[in-house]
Write a protein that holds these residues in place. Sequence first.
Motif, PDB file in Angstrom:
ATOM      1  N   LEU A  84       0.832  -1.202   0.000  1.00 54.65           N
ATOM      2  CA  LEU A  84       0.000   0.000   0.000  1.00 54.65           C
ATOM      3  C   LEU A  84       0.870   1.257   0.000  1.00 54.65           C
ATOM      4  CD1 LEU A  84      -3.013   0.787   0.107  1.00 54.65           C
ATOM      5  CD2 LEU A  84      -2.793   0.971   2.585  1.00 54.65           C
ATOM      6  N   ASN A  85       1.981   1.170   0.739  1.00 51.75           N
ATOM      7  CA  ASN A  85       2.912   2.291   0.832  1.00 51.75           C
ATOM      8  C   ASN A  85       3.448   2.689  -0.545  1.00 51.75           C
ATOM      9  OD1 ASN A  85       6.209   2.729   1.150  1.00 51.75           O
ATOM     10  ND2 ASN A  85       4.997   3.976   2.538  1.00 51.75           N
ATOM     11  N   GLN A  86       3.739   1.696  -1.364  1.00 50.91           N
ATOM     12  CA  GLN A  86       4.308   1.992  -2.683  1.00 50.91           C
ATOM     13  C   GLN A  86       3.233   2.496  -3.644  1.00 50.91           C
ATOM     14  OE1 GLN A  86       7.184  -0.916  -4.018  1.00 50.91           O
ATOM     15  NE2 GLN A  86       7.698  -1.466  -1.915  1.00 50.91           N
ATOM     16  N   LEU A 128       6.805  -1.620  -7.639  1.00 48.52           N
ATOM     17  CA  LEU A 128       6.287  -0.923  -8.817  1.00 48.52           C
ATOM     18  C   LEU A 128       6.963  -1.477 -10.074  1.00 48.52           C
ATOM     19  CD1 LEU A 128       6.295   2.797  -7.546  1.00 48.52           C
ATOM     20  CD2 LEU A 128       4.488   1.074  -7.330  1.00 48.52           C
ATOM     21  N   THR A 129       6.361  -1.211 -11.214  1.00 49.38           N
ATOM     22  CA  THR A 129       7.031  -1.585 -12.461  1.00 49.38           C
ATOM     23  C   THR A 129       8.193  -0.615 -12.683  1.00 49.38           C
ATOM     24  OG1 THR A 129       5.747  -0.093 -13.846  1.00 49.38           O
ATOM     25  CG2 THR A 129       4.814  -2.297 -13.456  1.00 49.38           C
ATOM     26  N   GLU A 130       9.115  -0.972 -13.570  1.00 46.82           N
ATOM     27  CA  GLU A 130      10.262  -0.095 -13.831  1.00 46.82           C
ATOM     28  C   GLU A 130       9.790   1.296 -14.274  1.00 46.82           C
ATOM     29  OE1 GLU A 130      13.325  -0.525 -13.046  1.00 46.82           O
ATOM     30  OE2 GLU A 130      13.957   1.371 -13.930  1.00 46.82           O
ATOM     31  N   ALA A 131       8.767   1.316 -15.136  1.00 48.86           N
ATOM     32  CA  ALA A 131       8.270   2.608 -15.645  1.00 48.86           C
ATOM     33  C   ALA A 131       7.654   3.437 -14.512  1.00 48.86           C
ATOM     34  CB  ALA A 131       7.246   2.367 -16.742  1.00 48.86           C
ATOM     35  N   GLY A 175      18.917   1.741  -6.772  1.00 45.29           N
ATOM     36  CA  GLY A 175      18.060   1.687  -7.952  1.00 45.29           C
ATOM     37  C   GLY A 175      16.621   1.330  -7.637  1.00 45.29           C
ATOM     38  N   ARG A 176      16.276   1.204  -6.352  1.00 38.83           N
ATOM     39  CA  ARG A 176      14.929   0.764  -6.011  1.00 38.83           C
ATOM     40  C   ARG A 176      14.177   1.732  -5.100  1.00 38.83           C
ATOM     41  NH1 ARG A 176      17.366  -3.685  -2.055  1.00 38.83           N
ATOM     42  NH2 ARG A 176      17.578  -2.337  -0.233  1.00 38.83           N
ATOM     43  N   GLY A 177      14.868   2.747  -4.558  1.00 43.13           N
ATOM     44  CA  GLY A 177      14.166   3.588  -3.602  1.00 43.13           C
ATOM     45  C   GLY A 177      14.732   4.993  -3.494  1.00 43.13           C
ATOM     46  N   LEU A 178      14.050   5.787  -2.660  1.00 40.11           N
ATOM     47  CA  LEU A 178      14.441   7.181  -2.455  1.00 40.11           C
ATOM     48  C   LEU A 178      14.869   7.379  -1.019  1.00 40.11           C
ATOM     49  CD1 LEU A 178      11.475   8.750  -4.413  1.00 40.11           C
ATOM     50  CD2 LEU A 178      13.896   8.967  -5.008  1.00 40.11           C
ATOM     51  N   ARG A 179      15.996   8.065  -0.820  1.00 40.07           N
ATOM     52  CA  ARG A 179      16.490   8.273   0.541  1.00 40.07           C
ATOM     53  C   ARG A 179      16.124   9.673   1.016  1.00 40.07           C
ATOM     54  NH1 ARG A 179      21.821   9.551   1.589  1.00 40.07           N
ATOM     55  NH2 ARG A 179      22.736  10.881   0.010  1.00 40.07           N
ATOM     56  N   ARG A 180      14.838  10.007   0.832  1.00 44.76           N
ATOM     57  CA  ARG A 180      14.380  11.335   1.213  1.00 44.76           C
ATOM     58  C   ARG A 180      13.189  11.222   2.160  1.00 44.76           C
ATOM     59  NH1 ARG A 180      13.466  15.344  -3.632  1.00 44.76           N
ATOM     60  NH2 ARG A 180      14.416  16.789  -2.139  1.00 44.76           N
ATOM     61  N   ARG A 181      12.889  12.314   2.831  1.00 44.30           N
ATOM     62  CA  ARG A 181      11.656  12.391   3.612  1.00 44.30           C
ATOM     63  C   ARG A 181      10.601  13.080   2.749  1.00 44.30           C
ATOM     64  NH1 ARG A 181      11.465  12.298   9.552  1.00 44.30           N
ATOM     65  NH2 ARG A 181      13.411  11.536  10.476  1.00 44.30           N
ATOM     66  N   LEU A 182       9.334  12.971   3.184  1.00 44.59           N
ATOM     67  CA  LEU A 182       8.241  13.444   2.321  1.00 44.59           C
ATOM     68  C   LEU A 182       8.208  14.958   2.070  1.00 44.59           C
ATOM     69  CD1 LEU A 182       5.792  12.459   0.665  1.00 44.59           C
ATOM     70  CD2 LEU A 182       4.379  12.930   2.674  1.00 44.59           C
TER      71      LEU A 182
END
Length: 549
Positions: free
Chosen positions: A275-277, A322-325, A344-351
């Motif tokens: 759900l988060n993604q 998620l899909t690559e796109a 290559g799979r995530g973001l190291r940021r806060r919202l």
Amino acid sequence: MDISQTSDLWWKNAVFYCLDVETFRDGNGDGTGDFRGLTDRIDYLAGLGVTCIWLMPFYPTANRDDGYDILDYYAVDPRYGSLGDFVEFLRTARDRGIRVIADLVVNHTSAEHPWFQASRSDKSSPLRDWYVWREAIPEGASQSLVFPDKETSNWELDKKTGEYYLHRFYNHQPDLNIANPDVRDEIRKIIGFWLELGLSGFRVDAVPFLLETEGIAQAMDLDPHDWLRNLRSFLGRRRGDALLMGEVNLEYEAVREFYGDSGGDELHMCLNFNLNQALALALVREDAGALMHNLRAMPTLPKDAAWANFIRNHDEWSLDKLTEAERQEVFQAFGPKPDMQLFGRGLRRRLPTMLDGNQARLRMAYSLMFALPGAPVLFYGEEIGMAENLEIEGRMSVRSPMQWSDRENGGFSEAASDALCRPLIRSRKWGPSAINVRDQERDGGSLLIWMEQLIRHRREMPEIAFGKWSLQPIADPAVLAVSYEWGDRRSLLVHNLDSSQKQVSFQMASRPDKASFVDRLGEGGIDVRADGTITLVLGGYGYRWLGLI
Ligand code: MG
């Protein structure tokens, strides 16, 4: 429905708050956060409305993975204080009505743990079999790596004994061998120890890896899920209302298996990565489609089980489902620069930084997370809109010191926080001089005060925790409406993910027996027409929490 019957399932309607003792508050001025400092801030958390603190690992550690590499399961890292300080903290939290759970990290230990030191010392060591040793890397060994930037294999050659040991995480974190009954006894003992001191349960780290038997040479004398069932029943015998919340980042169908049979006899809760993604994608697109699709795919849980929802956590915002796109779409919008991305799979940021500080959009996002089926989990600093610090390496970018005031950041001096390798954020827009607890406590329009109200309302809506939820039919794809029903309690939570104003009209799937809803968060109410139709207006990024009160 009688609310008194729900107290054993406290976690279903809990508001969780995850923090790291190291970065939260330094109580003795030595430059590291500690239990004394945390204890001093229990009243702050009580004021915010938090009902359960989730402590990241606070055990003695080799500290090569921020505490997730443990040296001793029965002690407190001396930098954070003594076991006595821990118990004082626990007692104070309980006194303010706050429960505490802690990370249980038993998939692996530190390579410096005395168990591994004994195990690797000699092939005939009595502890040799506490870890997973093989003469050669097994045929068909999994190639999937948790940290592809640092590791090339899940097997490491130990030069002294000439054998390979299994490590699903870093090579300094050897996996424990759960096929060994002595290891399983020890894990039960660890759980029993902390329950005895007063913990209300555990957030179980890396559950799928913990149950994995791949690479284990001997046949396991019980099914891994039977082992989890066994842990759950042990936990229940020691403390009836204790919680197991699992980190299971797998597809829904696989996650469902970790809740156990239809009665629910394994994990009580799982963090809802799926759900988060979908939420990330929906926020980027300003369109509820991805969320609706995900909610429809969500498996039915056993009766006494629940989801734990979150926006950001202590790791990168993993987008691996998620899909690559789709992932690239989120990267482009929320973290286009290479140093904002990880593995290559995530973001190291806060919202807040991902939303360019847009307060309306930020509040809508948190209101939405709180409105989804499950219990909300906040990561420290989210309540004041803290930013990440990209100067800190890897996943640690979101674990910078809590910003208490423009001068006291976790109680750390600038030099001390540099020594911690957690430099303070120096930006004028995002640093402690702009974003801190002290200023926001005195500002009625602040995010902190808004969050406090949101938590109050969420806690007063047990129908979200215990009721039946359904999606309402809305023609506008930017708007998501979820309704909850529990006994005679009905509520309808509507969110506009788009920046423009929307007027929506829809017929409720089942017509409520009262003629109007009250808006919990704002003025006025909404009338329900005789045929069950509701018409309402939402501003850009608007949200309404409507209840039949
Ligand atoms: Mg200290």
